[in-house]
Design an enzyme around this catalytic site. Structure first.
Site, PDB file in Angstrom:
ATOM      1  N   CYS A 111       0.823  -1.224   0.000  1.00 58.21           N
ATOM      2  CA  CYS A 111       0.000   0.000   0.000  1.00 58.21           C
ATOM      3  C   CYS A 111       0.852   1.268   0.000  1.00 58.21           C
ATOM      4  CB  CYS A 111      -0.947  -0.003   1.195  1.00 58.21           C
ATOM      5  SG  CYS A 111      -2.123  -1.351   1.125  1.00 58.21           S
ATOM      6  N   HIS A 257      -3.133   7.211   4.055  1.00 57.54           N
ATOM      7  CA  HIS A 257      -3.530   6.056   3.239  1.00 57.54           C
ATOM      8  C   HIS A 257      -4.989   5.722   3.539  1.00 57.54           C
ATOM      9  CE1 HIS A 257      -3.808   2.206   1.446  1.00 57.54           C
ATOM     10  NE2 HIS A 257      -3.679   1.508   2.562  1.00 57.54           N
ATOM     11  N   ASN A 287     -10.113   0.226   0.248  1.00 59.82           N
ATOM     12  CA  ASN A 287      -8.656   0.303   0.226  1.00 59.82           C
ATOM     13  C   ASN A 287      -8.162  -0.124  -1.164  1.00 59.82           C
ATOM     14  OD1 ASN A 287      -5.915  -0.018   0.545  1.00 59.82           O
ATOM     15  ND2 ASN A 287      -6.052  -1.197   2.452  1.00 59.82           N
TER      16      ASN A 287
HETATM   17  C1  LIG Z   1     -10.398  -5.593   9.697  1.00 60.07           C
HETATM   18  C2  LIG Z   1     -11.029  -4.695  10.764  1.00 60.07           C
HETATM   19  C3  LIG Z   1     -12.044  -3.784  10.103  1.00 60.07           C
HETATM   20  C4  LIG Z   1     -11.713  -5.553  11.796  1.00 60.07           C
HETATM   21  O1  LIG Z   1     -12.278  -4.733  12.812  1.00 60.07           O
HETATM   22  P1  LIG Z   1     -12.093  -5.121  14.356  1.00 60.07           P
HETATM   23  O2  LIG Z   1     -12.860  -4.144  15.120  1.00 60.07           O
HETATM   24  O3  LIG Z   1     -10.601  -5.199  14.595  1.00 60.07           O
HETATM   25  O4  LIG Z   1     -12.787  -6.502  14.405  1.00 60.07           O
HETATM   26  P2  LIG Z   1     -12.166  -7.911  14.839  1.00 60.07           P
HETATM   27  O5  LIG Z   1     -11.160  -8.382  13.837  1.00 60.07           O
HETATM   28  O6  LIG Z   1     -11.719  -7.798  16.245  1.00 60.07           O
HETATM   29  O7  LIG Z   1     -13.446  -8.794  14.740  1.00 60.07           O
HETATM   30  C5  LIG Z   1     -14.568  -8.570  15.561  1.00 60.07           C
HETATM   31  C6  LIG Z   1     -15.617  -9.556  15.169  1.00 60.07           C
HETATM   32  O8  LIG Z   1     -16.178  -9.151  13.896  1.00 60.07           O
HETATM   33  C7  LIG Z   1     -16.178 -10.283  13.025  1.00 60.07           C
HETATM   34  N1  LIG Z   1     -16.029  -9.815  11.656  1.00 60.07           N
HETATM   35  C8  LIG Z   1     -14.898  -9.688  10.942  1.00 60.07           C
HETATM   36  N2  LIG Z   1     -15.199  -9.244   9.712  1.00 60.07           N
HETATM   37  C9  LIG Z   1     -16.527  -9.092   9.655  1.00 60.07           C
HETATM   38  C10 LIG Z   1     -17.415  -8.665   8.674  1.00 60.07           C
HETATM   39  N3  LIG Z   1     -17.010  -8.285   7.436  1.00 60.07           N
HETATM   40  N4  LIG Z   1     -18.732  -8.612   8.974  1.00 60.07           N
HETATM   41  C11 LIG Z   1     -19.196  -8.970  10.165  1.00 60.07           C
HETATM   42  N5  LIG Z   1     -18.384  -9.390  11.164  1.00 60.07           N
HETATM   43  C12 LIG Z   1     -17.080  -9.451  10.898  1.00 60.07           C
HETATM   44  C13 LIG Z   1     -15.007 -11.115  13.493  1.00 60.07           C
HETATM   45  O9  LIG Z   1     -15.149 -12.458  13.051  1.00 60.07           O
HETATM   46  C14 LIG Z   1     -15.116 -10.979  14.991  1.00 60.07           C
HETATM   47  O10 LIG Z   1     -16.109 -11.846  15.444  1.00 60.07           O
HETATM   48  P3  LIG Z   1     -15.898 -12.679  16.816  1.00 60.07           P
HETATM   49  O11 LIG Z   1     -15.760 -11.620  17.870  1.00 60.07           O
HETATM   50  O12 LIG Z   1     -17.147 -13.472  16.917  1.00 60.07           O
HETATM   51  O13 LIG Z   1     -14.649 -13.466  16.615  1.00 60.07           O
HETATM   52  C15 LIG Z   1      -9.951  -3.826  11.464  1.00 60.07           C
HETATM   53  O14 LIG Z   1      -9.160  -4.618  12.297  1.00 60.07           O
HETATM   54  C16 LIG Z   1      -9.071  -3.113  10.488  1.00 60.07           C
HETATM   55  O15 LIG Z   1      -9.514  -2.255   9.764  1.00 60.07           O
HETATM   56  N6  LIG Z   1      -7.771  -3.431  10.460  1.00 60.07           N
HETATM   57  C17 LIG Z   1      -6.856  -2.831   9.526  1.00 60.07           C
HETATM   58  C18 LIG Z   1      -7.046  -3.462   8.190  1.00 60.07           C
HETATM   59  C19 LIG Z   1      -6.419  -2.677   7.132  1.00 60.07           C
HETATM   60  O16 LIG Z   1      -6.826  -1.582   6.863  1.00 60.07           O
HETATM   61  N7  LIG Z   1      -5.394  -3.251   6.491  1.00 60.07           N
HETATM   62  C20 LIG Z   1      -4.720  -2.679   5.416  1.00 60.07           C
HETATM   63  C21 LIG Z   1      -3.680  -1.747   5.919  1.00 60.07           C
HETATM   64  S1  LIG Z   1      -2.671  -1.316   4.610  1.00 60.07           S
END
Ligand SMILES: CC(C)(COP(=O)(O)OP(=O)(O)OC[C@H]1O[C@@H](n2cnc3c(N)ncnc32)[C@H](O)[C@@H]1OP(=O)(O)O)[C@@H](O)C(=O)NCCC(=O)NCCS
Length: 331
Positions: A111, A257, A287
């Site tokens: 990215c 970003h 993204n």
């Molecule tokens: C991916 C992201 C949105 C997840 O959000 P979060 O608040 O961290 O959520 P978690 O990963 O802790 O998951 C929470 C719950 O939501 C669930 N979940 C994950 N994706 C889901 C979706 N698309 N829809 C519904 N539920 C979802 C998980 O399974 C988890 O369930 P559980 O508690 O029963 O295990 C967040 O971590 C994020 O944005 N990270 C950075 C990703 C990114 O931008 N990467 C590129 C950088 S270059």
């Protein structure tokens, strides 16, 4: 210092909204919106490949600065989702642009790829006063997604952006023009497994007839990446301001970003950026990996958020990890 002189983007026409994803995986518009701020993303047409997106963005950038394809001396293509491992996407691009004999190659810094390619162009222009460098970031991330993995498939989209870098002032005064004041790039390979596409290179052996499994698609530890992304972009932004003896008061717009609106807001909060100086268009594109800051620059320009004489601070973060900051002086 070299200039960015001409900016063009291309976003595929097809729009995938959150309601569409609700039919594919167990998710909801409410979950995606509240956790990421993403409402929709673009998806390349079946017959479009990364070099097609790159070509459209490149032609738009050339038009923006009033140059012809024949002026180009170098082509650097940033992509984490190139046409193929071989041939090089930059070479396919020059064929589509109808030019030959230029230095053309691909660079992948996930990215953060656009700012890395921009730094390469910056160095090239410093070394060669006649260089006219096309820097393109083009991504079809939707082909790198496991559409059964709800933790990643809701996050990414497709798009491309291009700029022309040279030591000459613009041919077209109406086109985008900015002096590249400074670029900072930092890396740490300790975290390389937190965002990965495991297979498709030399790491996982495969043979003709093997099934395509989930290792061929993006996997990510979202929670850990989130923390590192915020920490790294804040650190890069602070460092570049400090080494240029600037403060946020000297900056007219901060463009992080565009991965997730919560990451963007957290970066803004920690840096104490006023709301009207923090740019986000992630709701529209998701993204788009290395293309994200080019689409953001384009939309910010269209919204008149980058006045002449103002300074823009870009900061990016991505797999590797590689993170960056760049200071542009808008002319
Ligand atoms: C991916 C992201 C949105 C997840 O959000 P979060 O608040 O961290 O959520 P978690 O990963 O802790 O998951 C929470 C719950 O939501 C669930 N979940 C994950 N994706 C889901 C979706 N698309 N829809 C519904 N539920 C979802 C998980 O399974 C988890 O369930 P559980 O508690 O029963 O295990 C967040 O971590 C994020 O944005 N990270 C950075 C990703 C990114 O931008 N990467 C590129 C950088 S270059």
């Amino acid at each position: 210092m070299p200039y960015i002189n001409g900016l063009g983007v291309y976003a595929p026409e097809k729009i995938i909204d959150n309601a569409y994803l609700e039919k594919l995986v167990e998710t909801s518009d409410e979950w995606i919106t509240s956790r990421t701020g993403i409402k929709r993303r673009r998806m390349a047409a079946d017959d479009e490949i990364t070099s097609d997106l790159a070509c459209k963005a490149s032609l738009a950038a050339l038009k923006d600065c009033g140059r012809s394809v024949n002026d180009i001396t170098h082509v650097f293509v940033s992509s984490a989702s190139p046409d193929a491992l071989c041939p090089v996407t930059a070479c396919v691009l020059i064929r589509k642009l109808g030019i030959k004999g230029v230095m053309a190659f691909d660079c992948n810094a996930a990215c953060s790829g656009f700012i890395n390619a921009l730094q390469l162009a910056n160095y090239t222009a410093m070394a060669d006063p006649n260089a006219v460098i096309l820097v393109v970031a083009a991504e079809i991330m939707t082909r790198k997604l496991d559409w059964t993995d709800r933790t990643t498939c809701v996050l990414f989209g497709d798009g491309a952006g291009a700029v022309i870098v040279s030591r000459n002032l613009p041919q077209n005064p109406q086109g985008f023009c900015a002096e590249i004041d400074d670029i900072l790039i930092d890396t740490d390979g300790e975290f390389s497994e937190l965002i990965s596409i495991h297979a498709g290179g030399s790491r996982q052996r495969y043979s003709v007839g093997d099934p395509v499994d989930r290792n061929y698609f993006i996997s990510m530890n979202g929670r850990e990446v989130f923390k590192q992304a915020v920490r790294s972009m804040v650190e890069a932004a602070r460092s570049i301001l400090e080494r240029n003896r600037l403060s946020l008061e000297d900056i007219s717009l901060v463009i992080p970003h565009q991965a997730n609106d919560r990451i963007i807001q957290a970066v803004g909060d920690r840096l104490d950026v006023p709301v009207d100086k923090l740019f986000s268009n992630v709701s529209e594109y998701g993204n788009t990996s290395s293309a994200s800051v080019t689409l953001a620059l384009h939309d910010a320009r269209n919204a008149d958020l980058m006045p002449k004489g103002g300074r823009v601070l870009l900061t990016t973060f991505g797999g590797g990890f590689i993170w960056t900051a760049a200071l542009l002086n808008i002319l």
